[in-house]
Design an enzyme around this catalytic site. Sequence first.
Site, short mmCIF file in Angstrom:
data_model
loop_
_atom_site.label_atom_id
_atom_site.label_comp_id
_atom_site.label_asym_id
_atom_site.label_seq_id
_atom_site.Cartn_x
_atom_site.Cartn_y
_atom_site.Cartn_z
N LYS A 68 7.04 -2.97 1.83
CA LYS A 68 8.54 -3.04 2.29
C LYS A 68 9.37 -1.79 2.31
CE LYS A 68 9.63 -5.60 -1.30
NZ LYS A 68 10.87 -6.16 -2.22
N TYR A 85 4.83 -16.29 -14.21
CA TYR A 85 3.77 -15.32 -13.73
C TYR A 85 2.51 -15.70 -13.61
CZ TYR A 85 1.44 -10.87 -13.78
OH TYR A 85 0.54 -9.76 -13.43
N ALA A 96 0.70 -1.15 -0.02
CA ALA A 96 0.00 -0.01 -0.06
C ALA A 96 0.84 1.13 -0.12
CB ALA A 96 -0.96 0.15 1.25
N SER A 97 2.07 1.17 -0.18
CA SER A 97 2.90 2.46 -0.17
C SER A 97 2.64 3.25 -1.62
CB SER A 97 4.54 2.07 0.03
OG SER A 97 4.89 1.09 -0.86
N ARG A 98 2.39 2.46 -2.45
CA ARG A 98 2.13 3.26 -3.93
C ARG A 98 1.10 2.34 -4.79
NH1 ARG A 98 7.40 0.56 -4.17
NH2 ARG A 98 8.45 2.42 -3.56
N GLY A 99 0.93 2.97 -5.93
CA GLY A 99 0.02 2.19 -6.93
C GLY A 99 -1.31 1.97 -6.60
N ILE A 100 -1.81 0.84 -6.80
CA ILE A 100 -3.10 0.33 -6.51
C ILE A 100 -3.42 0.13 -5.10
CG2 ILE A 100 -4.59 -1.74 -6.84
CD1 ILE A 100 -3.58 -1.87 -9.95
N GLY A 101 -2.67 -0.46 -4.38
CA GLY A 101 -2.78 -0.44 -2.95
C GLY A 101 -3.02 0.80 -2.16
#
Length: 427
Positions: free
Chosen positions: A42, A168, A18-23
Amino acid sequence: MLPNTGKLAGCTLFITGASRGIGKAIALKAAKDGANIVIAAKTAEPHPTLSGTIYTAAAEIEAAGGKALPCVVNVREEQQIINAVEKAVKTFGGIDILVNNASAISLTGTLETETKKVNLMMDVNVRGTYLTSKTCLPHLRKSKNPHILNLSPPMNLNPMWFKNHCAYTISKYGMSMCVLGMAEEFRGEVAVNALWPKTAIHTAAMDMLGGIGIEKQCRKTDIIADAAYCILTKPKSFTGNFIIDETLLREEGVKDFDVYAIAPGHPLMPDFFLDLETDMIGRKQEGYGGSQAVKEEKKLSESHQEGSESAAAKLLSPVAETFRVIQGAITEEYVRTTQGIFQFELSGDEGGTWYIDLKTKGGNAGSGKPPLKADVVMSMSSTDFVKMFTGKLKPTLAFMTGKLRIKGNMALAIKLEKMLTQLNSKL
């Protein structure tokens, strides 16, 4: 966009990555309701190329109206997950929602995927999702309306989604299998669903995969945040679903999707694992017969022009004409900034081996094997090759939909798209 209703006020969300982007986008949407957000990610120290840390995200969440608890969590480390969950329960009194957003990606074939990359994807995507869910579930079961939401796709078994990046795909489908199993296992107690975007979403990961200009083909993270909010505010009886963001939002009455676009009106790239019209960029255009090279051939033929230059042009196939134009467009600047050799293995009526040398002095392009070992080998049909080099098929889209296979240096492959953008006006 979907308005907030206040339904998540006081709820505690544990969001991985959740530190960036979608989260972070999902966190900020919930924060507007006054939710408590556990930022389990992280990045504690600023990254040299990626923006955002758990602390900068926490500041944004609190500015939006929520309460934030930043926790350093690598989902590969079970004890870090356990510690963060215990801290969340101690701080907020429980956990109501888990969003499994953390994910690792490597779009490489079986022989090109290093074991450490396989381990990373399996550990983060499958094992991390499983362990975080397992650790949160005892607390989720005590909530009035608990949810687990995995950012993972519907399990499409079309082989095209496996052949170019098998590891992936297995790892993302592992996240989806957690939904399938846990939704049934905890039916009536905890809702478990999956959410996936219809189109590419603009994040740091997409920038790295798609290169310069890719953002115009993407939507903002806001569309995923709105869809997630819609899911997480539904009753726990809404479970076991594999949801596509746009489909759900249309059902909720959203009509204007341009607000989610980075470049409104620009064609959007479909995301992985969805069997959409593959050539979205150029489906209304003619095939390679409509390229400038073919039009020029027809014009020359009809006018019966003479001369060696005209005669040569009439004899060139679309592929050969494309390489002729590329050869003429190569500059020392291209060579200096690229430093790579590209080999093309083309199938179909004009199949064969071709190359673009952007490494040796002066550069070169033509048929046959390159003078030095190729850094990147690209395999595709001759038809799709001409479409790609005339701007009717984006390289990223060709790769994602299985029309293009890439072996070798992926970073160099991405650089090629910049050159294509500049060449399109000449082809």
